[in-house]
Design a protein around this motif. Structure first.
Motif, PDB file in Angstrom:
ATOM      1  N   LEU A  38       0.816  -1.068  -0.105  1.00 48.77           N
ATOM      2  CA  LEU A  38      -0.064   0.043   0.109  1.00 48.77           C
ATOM      3  C   LEU A  38       0.825   1.139  -0.015  1.00 48.77           C
ATOM      4  N   ALA A  39       1.930   1.223   0.669  1.00 48.41           N
ATOM      5  CA  ALA A  39       3.015   2.308   0.570  1.00 48.41           C
ATOM      6  C   ALA A  39       4.494   1.687   0.584  1.00 48.41           C
ATOM      7  N   ALA A  40       5.221   2.418   0.098  1.00 45.64           N
ATOM      8  CA  ALA A  40       6.611   2.184   0.012  1.00 45.64           C
ATOM      9  C   ALA A  40       7.446   3.451  -0.133  1.00 45.64           C
ATOM     10  N   ARG A  41       8.942   3.582  -0.178  1.00 42.91           N
ATOM     11  CA  ARG A  41       9.427   4.421  -0.474  1.00 42.91           C
ATOM     12  C   ARG A  41      10.982   4.136  -0.757  1.00 42.91           C
ATOM     13  N   PRO A  42      11.784   4.821  -1.582  1.00 43.03           N
ATOM     14  CA  PRO A  42      13.093   4.372  -1.865  1.00 43.03           C
ATOM     15  C   PRO A  42      13.914   4.200  -0.703  1.00 43.03           C
ATOM     16  N   ALA A  43      14.783   3.284  -0.737  1.00 34.40           N
ATOM     17  CA  ALA A  43      15.818   2.892   0.243  1.00 34.40           C
ATOM     18  C   ALA A  43      17.091   3.025  -0.094  1.00 34.40           C
ATOM     19  N   PRO A  44      18.035   4.027  -1.021  1.00 35.90           N
ATOM     20  CA  PRO A  44      19.225   3.662  -1.549  1.00 35.90           C
ATOM     21  C   PRO A  44      20.161   3.478  -0.696  1.00 35.90           C
ATOM     22  N   ASP A  45      20.074   3.887   0.727  1.00 36.54           N
ATOM     23  CA  ASP A  45      20.998   3.654   1.755  1.00 36.54           C
ATOM     24  C   ASP A  45      21.114   2.193   2.420  1.00 36.54           C
ATOM     25  N   ALA A  46      20.066   1.592   2.180  1.00 32.01           N
ATOM     26  CA  ALA A  46      19.945   0.301   2.533  1.00 32.01           C
ATOM     27  C   ALA A  46      21.087  -0.855   1.971  1.00 32.01           C
ATOM     28  N   ASP A  47      21.205  -1.894   2.641  1.00 30.24           N
ATOM     29  CA  ASP A  47      22.307  -2.814   2.187  1.00 30.24           C
ATOM     30  C   ASP A  47      21.484  -3.648   0.927  1.00 30.24           C
ATOM     31  N   GLU A  48      22.372  -3.965   0.091  1.00 29.30           N
ATOM     32  CA  GLU A  48      21.691  -4.543  -1.278  1.00 29.30           C
ATOM     33  C   GLU A  48      21.084  -5.978  -0.920  1.00 29.30           C
ATOM     34  N   LEU A  49      19.975  -6.337  -1.545  1.00 33.79           N
ATOM     35  CA  LEU A  49      19.477  -7.405  -1.458  1.00 33.79           C
ATOM     36  C   LEU A  49      19.075  -8.246  -2.723  1.00 33.79           C
ATOM     37  N   ALA A  50      19.049  -9.460  -2.946  1.00 37.63           N
ATOM     38  CA  ALA A  50      18.424 -10.071  -4.049  1.00 37.63           C
ATOM     39  C   ALA A  50      17.053  -9.635  -4.437  1.00 37.63           C
ATOM     40  N   PRO A  51      16.759  -9.530  -5.576  1.00 40.49           N
ATOM     41  CA  PRO A  51      15.253  -8.892  -6.003  1.00 40.49           C
ATOM     42  C   PRO A  51      14.180  -9.638  -5.341  1.00 40.49           C
ATOM     43  N   GLY A  52      13.191  -9.030  -4.735  1.00 36.31           N
ATOM     44  CA  GLY A  52      12.351  -9.651  -4.011  1.00 36.31           C
ATOM     45  C   GLY A  52      12.631 -10.096  -2.687  1.00 36.31           C
ATOM     46  N   ALA A  53      13.981 -10.326  -2.260  1.00 42.31           N
ATOM     47  CA  ALA A  53      14.394 -10.577  -0.928  1.00 42.31           C
ATOM     48  C   ALA A  53      13.760  -9.708  -0.046  1.00 42.31           C
ATOM     49  N   VAL A  54      13.186  -9.935   1.185  1.00 45.77           N
ATOM     50  CA  VAL A  54      12.898  -9.173   2.211  1.00 45.77           C
ATOM     51  C   VAL A  54      13.465  -9.182   3.699  1.00 45.77           C
ATOM     52  N   ALA A  55      14.169  -8.072   4.245  1.00 49.22           N
ATOM     53  CA  ALA A  55      15.036  -8.326   5.390  1.00 49.22           C
ATOM     54  C   ALA A  55      14.596  -6.957   6.242  1.00 49.22           C
ATOM     55  N   LEU A  56      14.831  -7.287   7.625  1.00 50.14           N
ATOM     56  CA  LEU A  56      14.928  -6.108   8.546  1.00 50.14           C
ATOM     57  C   LEU A  56      16.011  -5.585   8.627  1.00 50.14           C
ATOM     58  N   GLN A  57      16.425  -4.203   8.223  1.00 50.05           N
ATOM     59  CA  GLN A  57      17.583  -3.387   8.410  1.00 50.05           C
ATOM     60  C   GLN A  57      17.180  -2.163   9.337  1.00 50.05           C
ATOM     61  N   GLY A  58      17.666  -2.244  10.558  1.00 50.47           N
ATOM     62  CA  GLY A  58      17.564  -1.204  11.396  1.00 50.47           C
ATOM     63  C   GLY A  58      15.905  -1.545  11.999  1.00 50.47           C
ATOM     64  N   LYS A  59      15.456  -0.573  11.613  1.00 54.42           N
ATOM     65  CA  LYS A  59      13.894  -0.267  11.774  1.00 54.42           C
ATOM     66  C   LYS A  59      13.069  -0.389  10.695  1.00 54.42           C
ATOM     67  N   ARG A  60      13.764  -0.747   9.583  1.00 56.71           N
ATOM     68  CA  ARG A  60      12.959  -0.609   8.204  1.00 56.71           C
ATOM     69  C   ARG A  60      13.037  -2.152   7.697  1.00 56.71           C
ATOM     70  N   VAL A  61      11.992  -2.262   7.212  1.00 61.11           N
ATOM     71  CA  VAL A  61      11.850  -3.494   6.490  1.00 61.11           C
ATOM     72  C   VAL A  61      11.707  -3.169   4.767  1.00 61.11           C
ATOM     73  N   VAL A  62      12.673  -3.918   4.378  1.00 58.92           N
ATOM     74  CA  VAL A  62      13.082  -3.203   3.072  1.00 58.92           C
ATOM     75  C   VAL A  62      13.023  -4.734   2.036  1.00 58.92           C
ATOM     76  N   VAL A  63      12.891  -4.554   0.671  1.00 53.95           N
ATOM     77  CA  VAL A  63      12.815  -5.627  -0.127  1.00 53.95           C
ATOM     78  C   VAL A  63      13.768  -5.124  -1.306  1.00 53.95           C
ATOM     79  N   GLY A  64      14.669  -6.139  -1.921  1.00 53.66           N
ATOM     80  CA  GLY A  64      15.479  -6.104  -2.881  1.00 53.66           C
ATOM     81  C   GLY A  64      14.866  -5.616  -4.436  1.00 53.66           C
ATOM     82  N   THR A  65      15.407  -4.970  -5.141  1.00 52.39           N
ATOM     83  CA  THR A  65      14.985  -4.773  -6.498  1.00 52.39           C
ATOM     84  C   THR A  65      16.103  -5.070  -7.388  1.00 52.39           C
ATOM     85  N   GLY A  66      16.100  -4.778  -8.405  1.00 50.26           N
ATOM     86  CA  GLY A  66      17.160  -4.812  -9.588  1.00 50.26           C
ATOM     87  C   GLY A  66      18.301  -3.947  -9.297  1.00 50.26           C
ATOM     88  N   THR A  67      17.903  -2.704  -8.461  1.00 56.80           N
ATOM     89  CA  THR A  67      19.020  -1.904  -8.180  1.00 56.80           C
ATOM     90  C   THR A  67      18.972  -1.762  -6.625  1.00 56.80           C
TER      91      THR A  67
END
Length: 305
Positions: A242-271
């Motif tokens: 429903l809502a997302a935002r760019p996280a260019p400073d997050a650690d790289e992840l494989a496309p679609g992989a989801v992880a908790l980094q700090g207090k953020r839930v992030v998902v990998g993309t092609g970049t």
């Protein structure tokens, strides 16, 4: 002038209200009541509800047949006005009003002709959009333009945000154009430039492909929000984003992989990754992504596809 107004969704309501203040709206044409929500409650369109509040006769029709045409002809309208009705006006209805029909369209024509102009503009990464009032002709969104306005698309705006803003500024544009048609000062010009098409979005268009670059994934997520609603698959279930935002400073992840980094839930993309802000797992209510993550029995190896 005597107007017939055709429209269905909420974005058409500001235009109806403003025109009703300045002219005589003799009838409102809108689509039939639709079943909404999980309980499939038969519900009038937002335009039908507004027309009822304003005390204007409502013609509910999904097909503009001979019966509808004859009813509108009997009203002797000077002008037909259409804002997101959800169907094509063809002859003989097209030429029934004395001055024909004008259409408020939410793009800078001839860019994004079709049912979902704002959604396609956001998905494409356009930085500017707008609205145009044009003369309705048999060819899709191809008539001469009376007036237009431009508006920047914010970097984090959804299609819903942009449409909401354009529904207000576009209402003013439309009403001023109708005023000019009434006093004989309106002038129009043919459309110029490259034609692009904006067909109605389907659920397929709302499926996020995390192998694409982050900018493209984010643009699609915003472009299909609120409708038809961005999603990915979690296992075999639809998982709404429903809502997302760019996280260019997050650690790289494989496309679609989801992880908790700090207090953020992030998902990998092609970049670079995107942060998941608000999500809705299958069968549950919308929730903060962090709350969803904490509720997982096994958070390792979560992949959205």
């Amino acid at each position: 002038m005597r107007l017939v107004f055709a429209g269905t969704p909420a974005v058409a309501v500001p235009a109806l209200r403003l025109l009703a203040e300045r002219h005589e709206v003799v009838a409102v044409l809108t689509r039939r009541d639709a079943e909404l929500g999980r309980k499939r409650v038969l519900t009038p369109s937002p335009v039908a509800a507004a027309a009822d509040e304003l005390g204007i006769e409502t013609i509910k029709a999904n097909r503009l047949d001979e019966t509808v045409t004859e009813r509108i002809r009997s009203l002797a309208p000077d002008l037909g006005v259409i804002v997101a009705y959800g169907g094509l006006v063809r002859e003989p209805l097209l030429s029934t009003p004395r001055l024909g029909w004008v259409n408020l369209h939410f793009s800078l024509l001839p860019a994004w002709r079709g049912a979902a102009p704002v959604q396609h503009a956001v998905i494409a990464g356009d930085e500017v959009t707008g609205a145009a009032v044009f003369q309705l002709v048999p060819e899709l969104d191809a008539g001469d333009v009376f007036s237009e306005l431009t508006r920047a698309i914010g970097a984090d705006e959804t299609a819903g945000d942009v449409l909401g803003a354009l529904s207000l500024s576009g209402a003013d544009l439309l009403a001023d154009t109708v005023d000019a048609l009434a006093d004989g000062t309106a002038a129009s010009a043919p459309q110029t430039g490259a034609v692009t098409l904006a067909p109605k979005l389907s659920l397929v268009d709302a499926h996020l492909d995390f192998h694409q670059p982050a900018a493209a994934v984010y643009a699609r997520q915003r472009g299909v929000t609120p409708e038809p609603g961005a999603f990915a698959l979690l296992g075999d279930d639809r998982f709404k984003v429903l809502a997302a935002r760019p996280a260019p400073d997050a650690d790289e992840l494989a496309p679609g992989a989801v992880a908790l980094q700090g207090k953020r839930v992030v998902v990998g993309t092609g970049t670079y990754p995107l942060e998941l802000v608000t999500v809705q797992p299958a069968g549950k209510k919308a929730m903060a992504a962090a709350d969803w993550w904490r509720g997982l029995s096994a958070a390792n190896g979560v992949v959205l596809r």
